[in-house]
Design a protein around this motif. Structure first.
Motif, PDB file in Angstrom:
ATOM      1  N   LYS A 178      43.419  42.948  41.654  1.00  0.00           N
ATOM      2  CA  LYS A 178      42.088  42.334  40.644  1.00  0.00           C
ATOM      3  C   LYS A 178      42.507  41.714  39.786  1.00  0.00           C
ATOM      4  CE  LYS A 178      40.199  46.927  41.743  1.00  0.00           C
ATOM      5  NZ  LYS A 178      40.281  48.348  41.908  1.00  0.00           N
ATOM      6  N   GLU A 179      43.593  41.666  39.564  1.00  0.00           N
ATOM      7  CA  GLU A 179      44.364  40.900  37.936  1.00  0.00           C
ATOM      8  C   GLU A 179      44.114  39.369  37.979  1.00  0.00           C
ATOM      9  OE1 GLU A 179      48.427  41.401  36.866  1.00  0.00           O
ATOM     10  OE2 GLU A 179      47.645  43.626  36.118  1.00  0.00           O
ATOM     11  N   GLY A 182      39.810  38.856  39.567  1.00  0.00           N
ATOM     12  CA  GLY A 182      39.517  38.971  37.616  1.00  0.00           C
ATOM     13  C   GLY A 182      39.823  37.648  36.848  1.00  0.00           C
ATOM     14  N   LEU A 186      36.054  37.001  40.428  1.00  0.00           N
ATOM     15  CA  LEU A 186      35.014  37.964  40.095  1.00  0.00           C
ATOM     16  C   LEU A 186      35.013  37.989  38.939  1.00  0.00           C
ATOM     17  CD1 LEU A 186      36.589  40.884  41.710  1.00  0.00           C
ATOM     18  CD2 LEU A 186      34.357  39.937  42.464  1.00  0.00           C
ATOM     19  N   GLN A 225      35.458  45.775  30.634  1.00  0.00           N
ATOM     20  CA  GLN A 225      35.857  44.961  31.792  1.00  0.00           C
ATOM     21  C   GLN A 225      36.014  45.269  33.266  1.00  0.00           C
ATOM     22  OE1 GLN A 225      39.222  41.477  30.460  1.00  0.00           O
ATOM     23  NE2 GLN A 225      37.534  40.139  31.495  1.00  0.00           N
ATOM     24  N   ILE A 229      35.455  44.355  37.142  1.00  0.00           N
ATOM     25  CA  ILE A 229      35.774  43.943  38.310  1.00  0.00           C
ATOM     26  C   ILE A 229      36.113  45.332  39.421  1.00  0.00           C
ATOM     27  CG2 ILE A 229      38.535  43.676  38.703  1.00  0.00           C
ATOM     28  CD1 ILE A 229      38.455  42.092  36.101  1.00  0.00           C
ATOM     29  N   TYR A 233      34.339  44.416  42.649  1.00  0.00           N
ATOM     30  CA  TYR A 233      35.892  44.263  44.084  1.00  0.00           C
ATOM     31  C   TYR A 233      35.422  44.872  45.192  1.00  0.00           C
ATOM     32  CZ  TYR A 233      40.038  44.923  46.417  1.00  0.00           C
ATOM     33  OH  TYR A 233      41.113  44.765  47.397  1.00  0.00           O
TER      34      TYR A 233
END
Length: 259
Positions: A178-179, A182, A186, A225, A229, A233
């Motif tokens: 995700k980092e 992001g 994303l 944020q 995300i 996601y």
């Protein structure tokens, strides 16, 4: 009825109710334990592929094991059936109980696999194969055992199970994924995030200020944020699952036991 008889009857009712509850819980625990050693007896055949990446019998059984108790509980509540030797062959939602559980597990396995494929693409993990994971598990447990034998401090549990280590690795890799996403596919501008904040702030007490209003966007941008995300996601995962090419080895899938 005298007060004494009433209290005696009430006590007997409560004892029976607690007994039924204990028996139901015991059955669910037993159902969960039934699969604990099953994977050790399996030949790790490829039971399905997702975009060419294998889901093996052991891998799918991990998720069958995960869902078994909750599936039984839900099915019994909906149908009024009791768990017994014939339970898995009973009809449920147009199929058998066993096939219903396997379909549920397979759906989850596909969802996991599309994420693992992305993790490999982003160099977060080397392989999405279950054997690669099992090798990781063996290495980690051996490291922990050796450290304990040498008197070193080992944080957490002494030995991981397949399920506990799978969850541990997946959750940590998911954070990293995700980092990365992001900052790429994303990612969102401040304008988009601020608009998103206006849409969701009423649903989160965290965003309220001490006066009953809402905190300034700049003060909660990081939290906004993160939620953005997470939402994007989940949409990405759903889209990947929807368009994934899933091939099932029907004969193996049909024969796969659920206990």
């Amino acid at each position: 009825m005298t007060l004494f008889k009433f209290l005696k009857t009430l006590k007997e009712f409560e004892m029976k109710r607690h007994l039924r509850l204990w028996m139901a819980c015991s059955i669910l625990v037993l159902i969960g334990l039934l699969g604990c050693t099953k994977t050790e007896q399996m030949v790790d055949n490829k039971i399905a592929t997702v975009n060419g990446e294998a889901i093996t019998e052991k891998e799918l059984f991990l998720f069958i094991d995960q869902y078994r108790a909750s599936f039984v509980q839900e099915a019994c509540q909906k149908t009024g059936l009791e768990y017994n030797d014939n339970f898995w062959e009973a009809e449920y939602n147009g199929t058998t109980m066993s096939m219903g559980l396997k379909n549920k597990a397979l759906k989850h396995a596909v969802k996991i696999k599309v994420q693992q494929i992305k993790m490999v693409d982003e160099n977060i993990m080397e392989s999405s194969s279950y054997q690669y994971f099992l090798d990781e598990l063996t290495t980690e447990n051996s490291r922990r055992e050796q450290a304990l034998n040498q008197g070193s401090v080992v944080y957490g549990i002494q030995q991981y199970t397949e399920k506990s280590y799978f969850d541990y690795l997946f959750e940590n890799r998911l954070i990293r994924l995700k980092e990365i996403m992001g900052k790429n596919e994303l990612a969102a501008s401040d304008q988009i995030l601020e608009q998103f904040y206006e849409e969701i702030k009423v649903n989160y007490p965290f965003f309220q200020n001490e006066n009953g209003g809402y905190r300034e966007f700049a003060d909660v941008k990081g939290a906004v944020q993160a939620r953005y995300i997470d939402m994007r996601y989940e949409e990405w995962v759903e889209n990947q699952v929807k368009h994934a090419k899933v091939d099932i080895h029907e004969n193996l899938f049909d024969r796969l036991p659920v206990i």
